[in-house]
Write an enzyme that holds these catalytic residues in place. Structure first.
Site, mmCIF file in Angstrom:
data_model
loop_
_atom_site.group_PDB
_atom_site.id
_atom_site.type_symbol
_atom_site.label_atom_id
_atom_site.label_comp_id
_atom_site.label_asym_id
_atom_site.label_seq_id
_atom_site.Cartn_x
_atom_site.Cartn_y
_atom_site.Cartn_z
ATOM 1 C CE1 TYR A 149 -1.834 -6.095 10.895
ATOM 2 C CE2 TYR A 149 -3.843 -7.282 10.341
ATOM 3 C CZ TYR A 149 -2.959 -6.256 10.094
ATOM 4 O OH TYR A 149 -3.199 -5.388 9.058
ATOM 5 C CG LEU A 161 -1.891 -1.217 1.284
ATOM 6 C CD1 LEU A 161 -3.005 -0.963 2.281
ATOM 7 C CD2 LEU A 161 -2.473 -1.583 -0.069
ATOM 8 C CG ASP A 217 9.316 -0.008 4.540
ATOM 9 O OD1 ASP A 217 8.148 -0.010 4.098
ATOM 10 O OD2 ASP A 217 9.812 -1.004 5.110
HETATM 11 C C1 15L Z 1 -5.107 -7.052 6.462
HETATM 12 O O1 15L Z 1 -5.136 -6.344 7.466
HETATM 13 C C2 15L Z 1 -3.834 -7.396 5.800
HETATM 14 O O2 15L Z 1 -2.849 -6.392 5.953
HETATM 15 C C3 15L Z 1 -3.999 -7.714 4.329
HETATM 16 O O3 15L Z 1 -2.826 -8.351 3.885
HETATM 17 C C4 15L Z 1 -5.243 -8.562 4.009
HETATM 18 O O4 15L Z 1 -4.980 -9.867 4.240
HETATM 19 C C5 15L Z 1 -6.487 -8.038 4.727
HETATM 20 O O5 15L Z 1 -6.253 -7.658 6.065
HETATM 21 C C6 15L Z 1 -7.661 -9.032 4.732
HETATM 22 O O6 15L Z 1 -8.404 -9.046 5.702
HETATM 23 O O7 15L Z 1 -7.854 -9.732 3.740
#
Ligand code: 15L
Length: 266
Positions: A139, A14, A33
């Site tokens: 996460y 992104l 980054d």
């Molecule tokens: C997210 O938060 C991830 O960063 C992305 O890679 C996707 O997998 C997305 O969610 C998702 O829910 O598909």
């Protein structure tokens, strides 16, 4: 004169889309980054490699910036120990830098902050940003923490922030779930632009999702930033609607993230 914009996670998927789109829009970009930047830098943009755990580097990078677009950190489910550094401590450094600069934070939150809400049925309503967090893993928990950090920094220090609950942002939707949660790249760039240009946002939460008729999500604070998504996942329906996951993933909004390591039996 418009102040520079700091973009973290610039080398991620992104981040690269935003770098290109925002540079085309004429923004003065400062990119960072933990990895090297893989593309040719747009003219006028500068890149510096830095770790989100390095608070001193972040303070220096944010100097003079009006907005911090925080797209850095771990972006998928990982063991807790791997999340803490970039997503918890790193976020603290971002907010401290924003406080010092009186800068606005635009935080790449995620649907995984609410991923254990079940998918809506015809009778149930759409999810509202005022509904409770239901993170679907470490996460998602770090994203809920990030949104709450924004809440606290606004209430306590007046640091404005927009928290983008991003669905799945790719060039095209890949499966049936993404017919509901897909965010197109052009809608993402327009969303970030609105977040930068809005007059006043306070603490806002916005679903990062295109104009998908099958969306799981309803009310949010988008009127504060003046964003209306323009794309839709629907033209891809015939291609992807047959692509499903296991039963646990299909039950929850977070999909395979909710199913990862799932051990509940009742
Ligand atoms: C997210 O938060 C991830 O960063 C992305 O890679 C996707 O997998 C997305 O969610 C998702 O829910 O598909």
């Amino acid at each position: 004169m418009n102040k520079p914009i700091l973009l973290t996670g610039a080398a991620g998927n992104l981040g690269r889309v935003l770098t290109k789109g925002l540079a085309e829009h004429g923004f003065d970009l400062r990119l960072t980054d933990v990895r090297p930047f893989p593309d040719t830098l747009p003219s006028g943009a500068v890149f510096e490699q830095a770790d989100l755990e390095d608070g001193v580097a972040l303070l220096r990078l944010a100097e003079g910036c009006g907005t911090i677009l925080h797209f850095g950190g771990v972006s998928t489910e990982r063991p807790f120990e791997q999340i803490i550094g970039p997503n918890l401590r790193g976020l603290f450094h971002i907010y401290e830098a924003a406080r010092r600069e009186r800068a606005r934070v635009v935080f790449a939150s995620s649907n995984h902050a609410i991923g254990f809400h079940e998918r809506p049925t015809e009778d149930s309503g759409l999810l509202d940003v005022a509904d409770p967090f239901r993170p679907d893993g470490y996460y998602g928990l770090s994203k809920a923490y990030g949104e709450l950090m924004g809440r606290m920094y606004w209430d306590k220090h007046g640091v404005e922030n927009v928290n983008l609950r991003i669905g799945a942002c790719y060039a095209r939707p890949a499966d049936r779930r993404q017919l509901s949660i897909w965010l197109s790249f052009p809608d993402l760039v327009r969303l970030a632009t609105c977040c930068i240009e809005a007059e006043r946002v306070a603490h806002a939460v916005v679903w990062g999702v295109s104009q998908n008729p099958a969306s799981y999500w309803g009310n949010d604070h988008r009127e504060r930033i003046g964003w209306e998504p323009q794309d839709s996942a629907e033209p891809f329906r015939a291609e992807v609607q047959h692509i499903l996951d296991d039963a646990v993933s299909e039950r929850y909004q977070g999909g395979t993230f909710a199913a990862a390591g799932y051990s509940r039996t009742e």
